[in-house]
Design a protein around this motif. Sequence first.
Motif, PDB file in Angstrom:
ATOM      1  N   GLU A 180       1.514  -1.010  -0.053  1.00  0.00           N
ATOM      2  CA  GLU A 180      -0.228  -0.184   0.006  1.00  0.00           C
ATOM      3  C   GLU A 180       0.993   1.035   0.066  1.00  0.00           C
ATOM      4  O   GLU A 180       1.904   1.281   0.426  1.00  0.00           O
ATOM      5  CB  GLU A 180      -0.857   0.107   1.103  1.00  0.00           C
TER       6      GLU A 180
ATOM      7  N   PRO B 177      -9.812   6.575  -9.933  1.00  0.00           N
ATOM      8  CA  PRO B 177      -9.394   5.353  -9.595  1.00  0.00           C
ATOM      9  C   PRO B 177     -10.126   4.160  -9.367  1.00  0.00           C
ATOM     10  O   PRO B 177     -11.538   4.504  -9.752  1.00  0.00           O
ATOM     11  CB  PRO B 177     -10.049   6.076  -7.566  1.00  0.00           C
TER      12      PRO B 177
ATOM     13  N   ILE C 124     -16.269   4.804  -9.343  1.00  0.00           N
ATOM     14  CA  ILE C 124     -15.185   3.599  -9.375  1.00  0.00           C
ATOM     15  C   ILE C 124     -15.460   2.656 -10.356  1.00  0.00           C
ATOM     16  O   ILE C 124     -16.274   2.135 -10.104  1.00  0.00           O
ATOM     17  CB  ILE C 124     -15.163   2.788  -7.876  1.00  0.00           C
TER      18      ILE C 124
ATOM     19  N   LEU D 135      -6.940  -1.385  -4.751  1.00  0.00           N
ATOM     20  CA  LEU D 135      -7.481   0.191  -5.030  1.00  0.00           C
ATOM     21  C   LEU D 135      -6.653   1.046  -5.551  1.00  0.00           C
ATOM     22  O   LEU D 135      -5.690   1.042  -4.465  1.00  0.00           O
ATOM     23  CB  LEU D 135      -8.705  -0.273  -3.519  1.00  0.00           C
TER      24      LEU D 135
ATOM     25  N   ASP E 150      -5.837   5.291  -6.554  1.00  0.00           N
ATOM     26  CA  ASP E 150      -6.405   5.904  -6.316  1.00  0.00           C
ATOM     27  C   ASP E 150      -5.711   6.917  -7.657  1.00  0.00           C
ATOM     28  O   ASP E 150      -5.221   6.265  -8.119  1.00  0.00           O
ATOM     29  CB  ASP E 150      -5.339   6.676  -4.835  1.00  0.00           C
TER      30      ASP E 150
ATOM     31  N   ALA F  30      -4.041   1.871  -3.300  1.00  0.00           N
ATOM     32  CA  ALA F  30      -4.468   2.393  -2.126  1.00  0.00           C
ATOM     33  C   ALA F  30      -4.622   1.251  -0.767  1.00  0.00           C
ATOM     34  O   ALA F  30      -4.370   1.970   0.870  1.00  0.00           O
ATOM     35  CB  ALA F  30      -5.360   3.324  -1.990  1.00  0.00           C
ATOM     36  N   ARG F  31      -4.746   0.538  -1.225  1.00  0.00           N
ATOM     37  CA  ARG F  31      -5.396  -0.068  -0.452  1.00  0.00           C
ATOM     38  C   ARG F  31      -4.990  -1.844  -1.196  1.00  0.00           C
ATOM     39  O   ARG F  31      -5.682  -2.150  -2.493  1.00  0.00           O
ATOM     40  CB  ARG F  31      -7.202  -0.725   0.138  1.00  0.00           C
TER      41      ARG F  31
ATOM     42  N   ALA G  42     -14.381  -0.201   1.519  1.00  0.00           N
ATOM     43  CA  ALA G  42     -12.595   1.197   1.534  1.00  0.00           C
ATOM     44  C   ALA G  42     -12.715   2.253  -0.014  1.00  0.00           C
ATOM     45  O   ALA G  42     -12.353   3.360  -0.043  1.00  0.00           O
ATOM     46  CB  ALA G  42     -11.866   0.014   1.070  1.00  0.00           C
ATOM     47  N   ALA G  43     -13.829   2.145  -0.824  1.00  0.00           N
ATOM     48  CA  ALA G  43     -13.836   2.647  -2.008  1.00  0.00           C
ATOM     49  C   ALA G  43     -14.676   3.952  -1.716  1.00  0.00           C
ATOM     50  O   ALA G  43     -13.938   5.219  -2.144  1.00  0.00           O
ATOM     51  CB  ALA G  43     -14.121   2.134  -3.447  1.00  0.00           C
TER      52      ALA G  43
ATOM     53  N   LEU H 130     -12.106   5.608   0.163  1.00  0.00           N
ATOM     54  CA  LEU H 130     -10.993   7.000  -0.647  1.00  0.00           C
ATOM     55  C   LEU H 130     -11.451   7.282  -1.252  1.00  0.00           C
ATOM     56  O   LEU H 130     -11.532   9.096  -1.477  1.00  0.00           O
ATOM     57  CB  LEU H 130     -10.815   5.694  -1.778  1.00  0.00           C
TER      58      LEU H 130
ATOM     59  N   SER I  69     -12.286  11.048   0.790  1.00  0.00           N
ATOM     60  CA  SER I  69     -11.220  11.602   1.207  1.00  0.00           C
ATOM     61  C   SER I  69     -10.557  12.486   0.053  1.00  0.00           C
ATOM     62  O   SER I  69     -10.931  12.610  -0.683  1.00  0.00           O
ATOM     63  CB  SER I  69      -9.805  10.505   1.913  1.00  0.00           C
TER      64      SER I  69
END
Length: 157
Positions: free
Chosen positions: A5, A31, A64, A124, A126, A132-133, A150-151, A154, A157
């Motif tokens: 990550e 992303p 996404i 995942l 970004d 990112a993950r 998680a998406a 993201l 953020s």
Amino acid sequence: MSVTEGDKAPSFDMPASSGRRVSLAGFKGRPFVLYFYPKADTPGCTKEACAFQEALPQLGHIGIEVVGVSKDKMSAIEKFAAKYDLKFPLASNEDGTVVEAYGAWVEKSMYGRKYMGIDRSTFLIDAAGRIARIWRGVKVPGHAKAVMDAASALARS
């Protein structure tokens, strides 16, 4: 080689279902989810693909996209995508370079026999093209929801 990550996502450019091509450059500024699965049209891979297909509207809502990758030939991938009416691209990485770049080509064991195969794993990535993950050794039940959560985080953020 294995990525972690925060690393820059390894570059890729692969043929995908429905005559598409997918590449890291093509997702620049957006992303996306890149997931690796062992074999088209097998029970676990079918459940996983269908779960991502079900999550597409919510993932699309937060911007996404999803790409599935295996070492299958395009003909097997096209058949799989058509059979389950999968709308997202399934990419073919027959030579395994992308699978290896993401650390998804691993030693597996079944009935005491060791062999090399694809570790069911999800990344995942970004909008800046960084990882990112990472989920490795994925168990299918509930996985698409975990990725979606998680998406969503993201995207906020």
